[in-house]
Scaffold this active site. Structure first.
Site, PDB file in Angstrom:
ATOM      1  N   LEU A   1       0.832  -1.199   0.000  1.00  0.00           N
ATOM      2  CA  LEU A   1       0.000   0.000   0.000  1.00  0.00           C
ATOM      3  C   LEU A   1       0.863   1.245   0.000  1.00  0.00           C
ATOM      4  O   LEU A   1       2.033   1.213   0.392  1.00  0.00           O
ATOM      5  CB  LEU A   1      -0.920  -0.005   1.232  1.00  0.00           C
ATOM      6  CG  LEU A   1      -1.901  -1.182   1.313  1.00  0.00           C
ATOM      7  CD1 LEU A   1      -2.688  -1.114   2.609  1.00  0.00           C
ATOM      8  CD2 LEU A   1      -2.833  -1.198   0.115  1.00  0.00           C
ATOM      9  N   CYS A   2       0.266   2.348  -0.431  1.00  0.00           N
ATOM     10  CA  CYS A   2       0.927   3.646  -0.498  1.00  0.00           C
ATOM     11  C   CYS A   2       1.594   3.946   0.839  1.00  0.00           C
ATOM     12  O   CYS A   2       0.985   3.723   1.881  1.00  0.00           O
ATOM     13  CB  CYS A   2      -0.116   4.709  -0.829  1.00  0.00           C
ATOM     14  SG  CYS A   2       0.570   6.354  -1.018  1.00  0.00           S
ATOM     15  N   PRO A   3       2.814   4.394   0.798  1.00  0.00           N
ATOM     16  CA  PRO A   3       3.626   4.827  -0.340  1.00  0.00           C
ATOM     17  C   PRO A   3       4.611   3.771  -0.838  1.00  0.00           C
ATOM     18  O   PRO A   3       5.475   4.080  -1.653  1.00  0.00           O
ATOM     19  CB  PRO A   3       4.388   6.017   0.232  1.00  0.00           C
ATOM     20  CG  PRO A   3       4.687   5.584   1.647  1.00  0.00           C
ATOM     21  CD  PRO A   3       3.442   4.814   2.072  1.00  0.00           C
TER      22      PRO A   3
ATOM     23  N   ASP B   1      -2.349  -1.821  -5.591  1.00  0.00           N
ATOM     24  CA  ASP B   1      -2.884  -0.615  -4.948  1.00  0.00           C
ATOM     25  C   ASP B   1      -3.420   0.330  -6.020  1.00  0.00           C
ATOM     26  O   ASP B   1      -2.653   0.808  -6.861  1.00  0.00           O
ATOM     27  CB  ASP B   1      -1.786   0.069  -4.143  1.00  0.00           C
ATOM     28  CG  ASP B   1      -2.238   1.347  -3.448  1.00  0.00           C
ATOM     29  OD1 ASP B   1      -3.424   1.726  -3.582  1.00  0.00           O
ATOM     30  OD2 ASP B   1      -1.404   1.972  -2.773  1.00  0.00           O
TER      31      ASP B   1
END
Length: 74
Positions: free
Chosen positions: A11-13, A38
């Site tokens: 997931l981000c980042p 994502d």
């Protein structure tokens, strides 16, 4: 040279950070294929490439995965 980066289930980042780390090890003109799950990467990776002088050669969605083909810029 063409390299594959598996950023699935990150997931981000993290997908962008892993992309950046991989691109830093490559030479100008090399290709990095990044596979992500994502949905935020649809905006994050092209934006990161534009800011850092790299090129998105292609971007596609297959079976819930996002696949980016990136070329290292100067």
């Amino acid at each position: 040279m063409e390299i594959l980066l598996d950023a699935r289930r990150l997931l981000c980042p993290m997908p962008v950070i892993r992309t950046q780390n991989a691109m830093n090890k490559l030479n100008v003109g090399d290709i990095l294929t990044v596979v992500c799950t994502d949905p935020g990467t649809l905006h994050d990776i092209p934006t990161w490439c534009r800011i850092n002088g790299h090129q998105v050669i292609s971007q596609e969605k297959q079976n819930g995965e996002l696949i980016f083909k990136l070329q290292v810029g100067k």
